[in-house]
Design a protein around this motif. Structure first.
Motif, short mmCIF file in Angstrom:
data_model
loop_
_atom_site.label_atom_id
_atom_site.label_comp_id
_atom_site.label_asym_id
_atom_site.label_seq_id
_atom_site.Cartn_x
_atom_site.Cartn_y
_atom_site.Cartn_z
N CYS A 27 0.83 -1.20 0.00
CA CYS A 27 0.00 0.00 0.00
C CYS A 27 0.87 1.26 0.00
N LYS A 30 -0.37 3.39 3.72
CA LYS A 30 0.14 2.75 4.96
C LYS A 30 -0.07 3.57 6.24
N CYS A 32 -3.28 4.09 7.83
CA CYS A 32 -4.50 3.80 8.59
C CYS A 32 -4.10 3.17 9.93
N CYS A 35 -4.53 -0.75 10.60
CA CYS A 35 -4.20 -1.71 9.54
C CYS A 35 -2.77 -2.23 9.61
N HIS A 38 -1.12 -4.24 5.12
CA HIS A 38 -0.21 -3.87 4.03
C HIS A 38 1.11 -4.63 4.07
N GLY A 71 -3.64 -3.46 -0.23
CA GLY A 71 -3.56 -2.08 -0.73
C GLY A 71 -4.51 -1.92 -1.90
N HIS A 101 -7.88 2.89 -3.04
CA HIS A 101 -8.01 4.00 -2.08
C HIS A 101 -8.62 5.22 -2.76
N LYS A 142 -7.69 7.66 7.81
CA LYS A 142 -7.99 6.99 6.54
C LYS A 142 -7.50 7.76 5.32
S1 SF4 Z 1 -6.44 0.08 5.21
FE1 SF4 Z 1 -5.86 -0.02 3.04
S2 SF4 Z 1 -5.24 2.12 2.57
FE2 SF4 Z 1 -5.17 1.90 4.80
S3 SF4 Z 1 -3.04 1.32 5.26
FE3 SF4 Z 1 -4.24 -0.56 5.11
S4 SF4 Z 1 -3.96 -1.24 3.00
FE4 SF4 Z 1 -3.36 0.93 3.09
#
Ligand code: SF4
Length: 237
Positions: A27, A30, A32, A35, A38, A71, A101, A142
């Motif tokens: 991603c 990176k 968020c 999360c 990634h 990603g 995204h 986000k």
């Molecule tokens: S939720 Fe999606 S956009 Fe956000 S860091 Fe994770 S992989 Fe990347």
């Protein structure tokens, strides 16, 4: 991740589909807070051949393919993106689903228009997580920014993902989110937050509320897919 965790087929789904979980460059964003997804990424020298072997399993039996990666779709090597489209043409797959995204929405719109001319309907999916912009941007980080009307997002994206069960969320927030998502998007994925390697924590009380009061209703709605665990689509670890 094991090889066999990268392909799945869902014949019983409201939209019978094959799903592949491919490896990309990781991603670009990176940021968020919740999360760690990634982390499934690698150099093209590794991923192109791995993805090729995963894609060999696609039969086209349902005419619908969901391509996931850690990603956005555009982070897949160009050779893999080309192979995905070749397979769609070879196997007569007319519906292709992918994720991207919000910061890539123009690119997504362009691809959607381009593939429409080739007879493939692209169904982009976006992780919105919540329409509570304050929570989404200040807590989840986000990166979609503020004042994004759901109708404008839905002009590009057909499907959206919501995330629920994080500390600080509430039943009221979720009720509002699901109402908005169901109004504007053709398919809604509700992901229940599972603790992971980030500092963000699940709120077990909220998840109990969800399982008791919301889940039974949502399970009756074919446009809503609830994923209580990250592996519920049959891919991932
Ligand atoms: S939720 Fe999606 S956009 Fe956000 S860091 Fe994770 S992989 Fe990347």
């Amino acid at each position: 991740m094991k090889f066999e965790e990268r392909y799945s087929r869902l014949p019983e789904d409201a939209l019978p589909q094959e799903i592949v979980l491919l490896m990309g460059r990781g991603c670009f964003y990176k940021k968020c807070s919740f999360c760690d997804y990634h982390m499934d990424s690698g150099p093209d020298s590794e991923s192109v051949s791995l993805n090729g072997r995963v894609l060999e399993q696609v039969t086209g039996e349902f005419g619908r393919l969901v391509v996931l990666n850690s990603g956005s779709y555009f982070e897949l090597p160009e050779a893999t993106q080309k192979r995905v489209l070749e397979i769609c043409h070879q196997k007569k797959i007319r519906h292709l689903h992918m994720e991207s995204h919000w910061l890539l929405h123009e690119k997504t719109r362009f691809l959607k228009d381009e593939l429409a001319q080739e007879g493939i309907s692209l169904h982009p999916r976006i992780g919105i997580e919540t329409f509570d912009e304050q929570y989404r941007e200040a807590v989840m980080h986000k990166g979609m920014g503020y004042n994004q009307a759901p109708s404008a997002i839905a002009e590009v994206y057909d499907e959206c993902c919501l995330l629920f069960g994080m500390t600080g969320q509430s039943p009221e927030q979720f009720e509002e989110d699901i109402a908005i998502a169901a109004k504007y998007f053709s398919r809604v994925y509700v992901n229940i937050f599972n603790d992971n390697s980030t500092a963000v924590k699940a709120d077990p009380e909220l998840i109990r509320w969800f399982a008791r009061y919301s889940l039974p209703k949502l399970q009756k709605d074919p446009k809503i897919c609830v994923l209580m665990n990250n592996t519920d689509l049959g891919v991932g670890d």
